[in-house]
Design a protein around this motif. Structure first.
Motif, PDB file in Angstrom:
ATOM      1  N   SER A  55       0.823  -1.116   0.044  1.00 54.76           N
ATOM      2  CA  SER A  55       0.083  -0.191  -0.212  1.00 54.76           C
ATOM      3  C   SER A  55       1.020   1.112   0.040  1.00 54.76           C
ATOM      4  O   SER A  55       1.913   1.428   0.659  1.00 54.76           O
ATOM      5  N   ARG A  56       0.434   2.120  -0.633  1.00 52.48           N
ATOM      6  CA  ARG A  56       1.369   3.471  -0.714  1.00 52.48           C
ATOM      7  C   ARG A  56       0.760   4.435   0.414  1.00 52.48           C
ATOM      8  O   ARG A  56       1.770   5.192   0.969  1.00 52.48           O
ATOM      9  N   ASP A  57      -0.370   4.171   1.158  1.00 54.97           N
ATOM     10  CA  ASP A  57      -0.618   5.103   2.330  1.00 54.97           C
ATOM     11  C   ASP A  57      -0.362   4.300   3.777  1.00 54.97           C
ATOM     12  O   ASP A  57      -1.289   4.703   4.570  1.00 54.97           O
ATOM     13  N   ASN A  58       0.520   3.314   3.748  1.00 54.51           N
ATOM     14  CA  ASN A  58       0.648   2.526   4.900  1.00 54.51           C
ATOM     15  C   ASN A  58      -0.570   1.794   5.465  1.00 54.51           C
ATOM     16  O   ASN A  58      -0.771   1.792   6.566  1.00 54.51           O
ATOM     17  N   HIS A  59      -1.587   1.379   4.431  1.00 56.97           N
ATOM     18  CA  HIS A  59      -2.517   0.690   4.831  1.00 56.97           C
ATOM     19  C   HIS A  59      -3.760   1.762   5.770  1.00 56.97           C
ATOM     20  O   HIS A  59      -4.681   0.917   6.104  1.00 56.97           O
ATOM     21  N   TRP A  60      -3.935   2.948   5.810  1.00 58.07           N
ATOM     22  CA  TRP A  60      -4.525   3.478   6.405  1.00 58.07           C
ATOM     23  C   TRP A  60      -6.023   3.701   6.064  1.00 58.07           C
ATOM     24  O   TRP A  60      -6.792   3.328   6.803  1.00 58.07           O
ATOM     25  N   ARG A  61      -6.102   3.635   4.460  1.00 62.48           N
ATOM     26  CA  ARG A  61      -7.576   3.481   4.090  1.00 62.48           C
ATOM     27  C   ARG A  61      -8.118   2.295   4.431  1.00 62.48           C
ATOM     28  O   ARG A  61      -9.369   2.098   4.594  1.00 62.48           O
ATOM     29  N   ARG A  62      -7.357   1.358   4.328  1.00 66.21           N
ATOM     30  CA  ARG A  62      -7.871  -0.229   4.778  1.00 66.21           C
ATOM     31  C   ARG A  62      -8.338  -0.414   5.762  1.00 66.21           C
ATOM     32  O   ARG A  62      -9.245  -0.990   6.487  1.00 66.21           O
ATOM     33  N   ALA A  63      -7.437   0.361   7.004  1.00 66.42           N
ATOM     34  CA  ALA A  63      -7.878   0.240   8.236  1.00 66.42           C
ATOM     35  C   ALA A  63      -9.042   1.008   8.625  1.00 66.42           C
ATOM     36  O   ALA A  63      -9.768   0.424   9.412  1.00 66.42           O
ATOM     37  N   TYR A  64      -9.380   2.199   7.881  1.00 71.26           N
ATOM     38  CA  TYR A  64     -10.605   2.989   8.184  1.00 71.26           C
ATOM     39  C   TYR A  64     -11.760   2.049   7.744  1.00 71.26           C
ATOM     40  O   TYR A  64     -12.971   2.127   8.281  1.00 71.26           O
ATOM     41  N   ALA A  65     -11.564   1.543   6.585  1.00 76.53           N
ATOM     42  CA  ALA A  65     -12.501   0.598   6.152  1.00 76.53           C
ATOM     43  C   ALA A  65     -12.904  -0.507   6.910  1.00 76.53           C
ATOM     44  O   ALA A  65     -13.935  -0.697   7.160  1.00 76.53           O
ATOM     45  N   LEU A  66     -11.904  -1.071   7.469  1.00 71.92           N
ATOM     46  CA  LEU A  66     -11.991  -2.504   8.510  1.00 71.92           C
ATOM     47  C   LEU A  66     -12.744  -2.002   9.733  1.00 71.92           C
ATOM     48  O   LEU A  66     -13.508  -2.744  10.125  1.00 71.92           O
ATOM     49  N   ILE A  67     -12.301  -0.998  10.169  1.00 73.27           N
ATOM     50  CA  ILE A  67     -13.192  -0.286  11.362  1.00 73.27           C
ATOM     51  C   ILE A  67     -14.825  -0.085  11.032  1.00 73.27           C
ATOM     52  O   ILE A  67     -15.452  -0.183  11.855  1.00 73.27           O
ATOM     53  N   VAL A  68     -15.009   0.565   9.986  1.00 76.03           N
ATOM     54  CA  VAL A  68     -16.308   0.986   9.700  1.00 76.03           C
ATOM     55  C   VAL A  68     -16.913  -0.435   9.646  1.00 76.03           C
ATOM     56  O   VAL A  68     -18.258  -0.599   9.819  1.00 76.03           O
ATOM     57  N   VAL A  69     -16.471  -1.370   8.935  1.00 78.73           N
ATOM     58  CA  VAL A  69     -17.270  -2.898   8.752  1.00 78.73           C
ATOM     59  C   VAL A  69     -17.242  -3.506  10.127  1.00 78.73           C
ATOM     60  O   VAL A  69     -18.049  -4.174  10.376  1.00 78.73           O
ATOM     61  N   GLY A  70     -16.178  -3.525  10.927  1.00 74.38           N
ATOM     62  CA  GLY A  70     -15.892  -4.140  12.104  1.00 74.38           C
ATOM     63  C   GLY A  70     -16.630  -3.786  13.149  1.00 74.38           C
ATOM     64  O   GLY A  70     -17.174  -4.494  14.136  1.00 74.38           O
ATOM     65  N   VAL A  71     -17.368  -2.346  13.526  1.00 80.61           N
ATOM     66  CA  VAL A  71     -17.669  -1.990  14.538  1.00 80.61           C
ATOM     67  C   VAL A  71     -19.318  -2.551  14.518  1.00 80.61           C
ATOM     68  O   VAL A  71     -19.457  -3.041  15.434  1.00 80.61           O
TER      69      VAL A  71
END
Length: 87
Positions: A23-39
């Motif tokens: 990832s170019r942004d150190n996986h931050w966009r993926r982390a935000y998406a995982l948080i949105v889905v995971g909560v």
């Protein structure tokens, strides 16, 4: 195994697979998406299986997404220090 635990396991597997892809942004966009889905999944797990299993899934998710948790802790400490300095 309940549907909520199956969804939580699928979430964990997808988090691990997403972490393996560069990832170019150190996986931050993926982390935000995982948080949105995971909560909501975490809420569903807690609703179906009780608070102890919910805490277990919460801690498992926090271990997978440890950098957002670390930055949240740093931000809360910094915010608490500035509030102490203002008083």
């Amino acid at each position: 195994m309940s549907l909520s635990l199956i969804l939580a396991c699928l979430w964990a597997i997808s988090a691990n697979l997403l972490a393996m892809i560069p990832s170019r942004d150190n996986h931050w966009r993926r982390a935000y998406a995982l948080i949105v889905v995971g909560v909501p999944i975490l809420g569903y797990v807690t609703y179906q299986n009780g608070p102890w299993i919910g805490f277990f899934v919460l801690f498992a998710g926090m271990s997978l997404l440890r950098w957002p948790v670390i930055y949240l802790g740093r931000w809360l400490r910094r915010d608490a220090r500035t509030k102490d300095a203002d008083a």
